[in-house]
Design an enzyme around this catalytic site. Structure first.
Site, PDB file in Angstrom:
ATOM      1  CE  LYS A 102      -1.695   2.962   2.660  1.00  0.00           C
ATOM      2  NZ  LYS A 102      -1.921   4.106   1.717  1.00  0.00           N
ATOM      3  CB  CYS A 157      12.880   9.564   8.191  1.00  0.00           C
ATOM      4  SG  CYS A 157      13.734   8.324   7.203  1.00  0.00           S
ATOM      5  CD  GLU A 184      10.024  13.357  11.584  1.00  0.00           C
ATOM      6  OE1 GLU A 184      10.872  12.856  10.826  1.00  0.00           O
ATOM      7  OE2 GLU A 184       9.024  12.728  12.003  1.00  0.00           O
ATOM      8  CD  GLU A 226      13.742   1.322  11.037  1.00  0.00           C
ATOM      9  OE1 GLU A 226      14.048   2.413  11.565  1.00  0.00           O
ATOM     10  OE2 GLU A 226      14.048   0.229  11.541  1.00  0.00           O
TER      11      GLU A 226
END
Length: 484
Positions: free
Chosen positions: A176, A285, A385, A251
Site C-alpha cells: 500500500k 526521515c 520532527e 522505521e
C-alpha cells in the site's frame, strides 16, 4: 477504466476498486494540474490482495531462488530502460528536483540488481557437528505473506527496498503506497509484471491508510509487516501487528543532529549541514534539523549557513531548481506552523520564514529555506520532527555538551559530526544514540548493502532494513541435524 484513471494490481490484473471510487493526484508545484486518478480502495480490495498473495506464495517459494533472481534482474532492466520517465514521474508527483529524483530511481534499480544476486548466495550456513557421521546446518525459508506500507517521501526507493528482498526470499506481498505519491510505485509494478512475476505474488492496492493499511496489517493470512512513516502511525501499526503475533519492522521519524566542532573546516560544515537540511525540501526521515555548533565557530557557521539558505533557488521540481515544493498543502502548513512556533518561543529567525513571493509561487506548496539561531534544547523546534527545510542552530561549549544535546530527544535515527579530531569522531560513534552515525558527512544518504534503522522512537528496534538484514526479516531459520 478511463485513460486518466489507474488501477490496483491484484492477482496479476490491473483492476478498478470494488467501490468504483477514485482520488485525484495533483502536482505539488501546480495543484491545478491533475496527474491522474487512483483507486479509493475498500476493505474488500485489500482482502483480495492478501488472498491472491496467500494463494500464490507457496508456488513462488518453490521456484528456485536463482529463477526468482532472474525476475528481479529483469525488473531492474525495465526500470533502467524507463529511468528518465520514472524520474519525471517522481518529480511531478512528489516535488523533488530532477537532480534528486534521478538518483532515487537509480537506487531502486540498484536495489533490484542487488537482491537479484542475493538469491544466489543467501540460503543458510553449515556448522560443525559435535559428533561423527552427522551434518549440522541451517536453511532460510520465507516468512509467507508480507504487508508493506510505504511513505510518500521516497516513493520508489522505499517500495523497492521492501519489495525486492521480500520477493527474493520467496514471499508474496501486498503493498500500500502513500496516497500523496503512488504513481511511480505503480510504474514499478508495471515493470514487475512485464518481468514475469507470477500472478498474485506482488499486489498493489491504493487508498486510505486507515482502511487499506489497517486491513492488511490485521489480516490473519499476513505473516510479516514492514512499515515506514510517522512515529504516531508506526506505533499503531506495531501494536496492531504484534497483537496478531506477526513479525514487524517499523522505521519512523527523526530529529537528526549534526555536531560542528572547532577543529572542523567551517565551510565544509556549512555544505554538509545545508545539504542535509534543505535537500529534498527537508522531507526525509534522516534530514538534519539541528546544527549543534561549538561556540568557538558558531558565528562563522551561522553566517555561512544563512548565506547557503538564502542562495537556494526554489521552484518546480521538473525545472531542476535548488529546492522543490512540499508534497502537499498539509505538509506546507505544518512547516509554516512550526516556523511560527519558533518565533513565539523566542528563537531568532535568520533566513526564510515564509512562502517565497512572486506569481510563480502563488499556487504551489513552496516554502523558503529557513534558519533559526538562538535555539535552546528545550524548544519545540529543537525537539519535534518538522519534516521541512527548517534548521535550528544550538550553541554548546564542549564536546560532552554537544553529545548530551544530541541525545536529549525522543528520536534516534541519524546523527553526524564534523570534526578533524580523531578522538572526537570515535567518541561520537560510541556515545551518540542513533542507528546511523556519520563522520564528516551529511545525515542523509544511505548505502543499500548495509543495515538501516534507528533507535528510541525512530524504530521498532526489531529488524533492520536493507542489505542482508532485510533478508533476515523476510526469512525464518530452520536448523537441520542430519545423522548418516
Amino acid at each position: 477504466m478511463p485513460s486518466d484513471a489507474y488501477g490496483n494490481y491484484v492477482d496479476g490484473t490491473w483492476t478498478e476498486s470494488d467501490s468504483g471510487d477514485t482520488f485525484e493526484l495533483r502536482n505539488p508545484a501546480d495543484p491545478d494540474e491533475v496527474i491522474g486518478r487512483f483507486q479509493y480502495s475498500t476493505t474488500a480490495d485489500a482482502n483480495a490482495g492478501v488472498e491472491a498473495a496467500t494463494a500464490a506464495q507457496p508456488g513462488w517459494a518453490e521456484v528456485p531462488a536463482p529463477e526468482r533472481g532472474d525476475i528481479l534482474k529483469e525488473t531492474a532492466k525495465r526500470l533502467e530502460d524507463r529511468k528518465e520517465e520514472l524520474t519525471k514521474t517522481l518529480s511531478r508527483e512528489e516535488g523533488k528536483t530532477l537532480s534528486e529524483a534521478r538518483p532515487e530511481v537509480q537506487r531502486a534499480i540498484d536495489i533490484f540488481y542487488y537482491y537479484a544476486q542475493k538469491t544466489r548466495d543467501y540460503r543458510g550456513t553449515v556448522k560443525a557437528a559435535s559428533g561423527t557421521d552427522s551434518n549440522l546446518y541451517t536453511v532460510q525459508e520465507p516468512v509467507g505473506v508480507a504487508a508493506l506500507i510505504t511513505p510518500w517521501n521516497y516513493p520508489i526507493a522505499i517500495p523497492a527496498w521492501k519489495l525486492a528482498p521480500a520477493l527474493a526470499a520467496g514471499n508474496a506481498v501486498v503493498l500500500k503506497p502513500a496516497s500523496q505519491a503512488p504513481n511511480v510505485a505503480r510504474k514499478l509494478f508495471e515493470c514487475l509484471d512485464e518481468a514475469g512475476v507470477p500472478d498474485g505474488v506482488a499486489n498493489f492496492v491504493t487508498g486510505s491508510g486507515s482502511e487499506i493499511g489497517e486491513t492488511i496489517v490485521q489480516h490473519d493470512d499476513v505473516d510479516a509487516v514492514s512499515f515506514t512513516g510517522s512515529a504516531e502511525v508506526g506505533s499503531h501499526v506495531y501494536d496492531s501487528a504484534t497483537d496478531g503475533k506477526k513479525r514487524i519492522q517499523a522505521e519512523m521519524g527523526g530529529k537528526n543532529p549534526t555536531v560542528v566542532m572547532p577543529s572542523a573546516d567551517v565551510e565544509q560544515s556549512v555544505d554538509i549541514v545545508g545539504a542535509g537540511t534543505f535537500g529534498v525540501t527537508g522531507q526525509a526521515c534522516t534530514a538534519c534539523s539541528r546544527a549543534i555548533v561549538h561556540e568557538a565557530v558558531a558565528e562563522e557557521f551561522r553566517s555561512g549557513i544563512v548565506d547557503y539558505a538564502e542562495n537556494i533557488d526554489v521552484g518546480p521540481g521538473v525545472e531542476d531548481p535548488g529546492m522543490g515544493p512540499h508534497v502537499s498543502e498539509s505538509e506546507l502548513q505544518g512547516t509554516l506552523e512550526y516556523i511560527d512556533v519558533g518565533k513565539q518561543e523566542g528563537a531568532t529567525l535568520e533566513a526564510g520564514g515564509g512562502r517565497p513571493t512572486g506569481d510563480e509561487y502563488a499556487d504551489g506548496y513552496f516554502v523558503e529555506p529557513t534558519v533559526f539561531s538562538g535555539v535552546s534544547p528545550d524548544m519545540r523546534i529543537a525537539r519535534e520532527e518538522i519534516f521541512g527545510p527548517v534548521l535550528s542552530i544550538i550553541e554548546v561549549g564542549s564536546f560532552e555538551e554537544a553529545v548530551e544535546v544530541a541525545n536529549d530527544v525522543e528520536y534516534g535515527l541519524s546523527a553526524s559530526i564534523v570534526t578533524d579530531d580523531h578522538s572526537e569522531a570515535n567518541r561520537f560513534v560510541d556515545e551518540v544514540e542513533a542507528g546511523v552515525v556519520k563522520v564528516n558527512e551529511k545525515t542523509t544518504g544511505l548505502e543499500l548493502h548495509v543495515p538501516f534503522g534507528g533507535c528510541k522512537r525512530s524504530s521498532s528496534e526489531t529488524f533492520r532494513e536493507q542489505g542482508e538484514a532485510a533478508m533476515d526479516f523476510y526469512t525464518i531459520s530452520k536448523t537441520v541435524y542430519e545423522g548418516y
